[in-house]
Scaffold this motif. Structure first.
Motif: not given
Length: 196
Positions: A39-40, A63-68, A110-113
Motif C-alpha cells: 500500500r505504501r 484487498l482491491y481487485d484493481e491491485t490484483l 487473511v484468506m480471500r485475496w
C-alpha cells in the motif's frame, strides 16, 4: 551463496516491511528481478529505489481487485517464476470478543485475496511447468495462539487451500509451500504485543 536466481522474476506481496521486505532484499541481492507490492509505495521507493533495474513497484492494497489486476498484468507483460503471499494479520481477540463484522473483514484480509490471486496466477505457472508459490502464515496453524482467534482460524484455512492446490499442481512443476514462523521482530508482532 549463489541461488542462481538471475533472470528469474518474483512477486512479493507486503514488501514494505517485515518478512516481505526481508525476502525482497534477499532475492534482489541474489540478482533476481522483483515485482514489489504494498500500500505504501513511497516506502517501497525509499527502500528499493536503488534497485531500479531489478525492482518494479505496484502501489495498492491487495484487498482491491484493481491491485490484483495490476499484478496479473505485470506477469503477462514479462514472465515470472514465483510469488510470495504475505500481508498483515487481523485484529487480536478471543472468540467471544469478536463479532461477524470482524470475521467478514478478516476473511478478506487473511484468506480471500490469497485464493483470488493464486487462482489468477497458478495456471500461468502450470503452463510453463515451473513455479514457486509461498504463503507466509504463522505458527498458529499448528497450535492456536491465545487472543488470535481470527488469525488462528483463517490462516489454518489458507494452509488447507495451499495443500489442496499442491495436490493439483505439484506434478506439473509448481511447488506450493507454507512458511509458519513464530515470533520475530516485525511491525506485525509489535502490534500483537501492544494489543494483548
Amino acid at each position: 551463496m549463489n541461488l542462481e536466481l538471475e533472470n528469474q522474476r518474483f512477486i512479493i506481496c507486503g514488501a514494505s516491511s517485515g518478512f516481505g521486505e526481508a525476502i525482497a532484499r534477499q532475492l534482489l541481492s541474489e540478482g533476481a528481478n522483483t515485482v514489489l507490492v504494498a500500500r505504501r509505495g513511497n516506502v517501497l521507493r525509499d527502500k528499493f529505489g536503488h534497485f531500479e533495474d531489478q525492482a518494479s513497484i505496484i502501489e495498492g492494497s491487495i484487498l482491491y481487485d484493481e491491485t490484483l489486476k495490476k499484478i496479473g498484468k505485470s506477469v503477462q507483460k514479462k514472465s515470472f517464476h514465483g510469488i510470495v503471499f504475505n500481508a498483515g494479520g487481523p485484529p487480536t481477540g478471543t472468540p467471544l470478543n469478536t463479532d461477524m463484522a470482524d470475521w467478514d473483514s478478516s476473511w478478506q484480509l487473511v484468506m480471500r485475496w490469497k485464493i483470488d490471486l493464486a487462482l489468477r496466477l497458478a495456471p500461468l505457472l502450470v503452463e510453463k511447468k515451473y513455479g514457486r508459490m509461498l504463503f507466509i502464515e504463522s505458527q498458529s496453524v499448528k497450535q492456536p495462539l491465545p487472543s488470535l482467534t481470527l488469525s488462528n482460524s483463517f490462516r489454518a484455512g489458507v494452509v488447507g487451500f495451499a495443500k489442496s492446490l499442491a495436490l493439483e499442481i505439484a506434478d506439473k512443476g509448481v511447488t506450493v509451500n507454507v512458511l509458519a514462523p513464530g515470533s520475530h521482530e516485525t511491525p506485525a508482532i509489535e502490534r500483537v504485543i501492544k494489543n494483548n
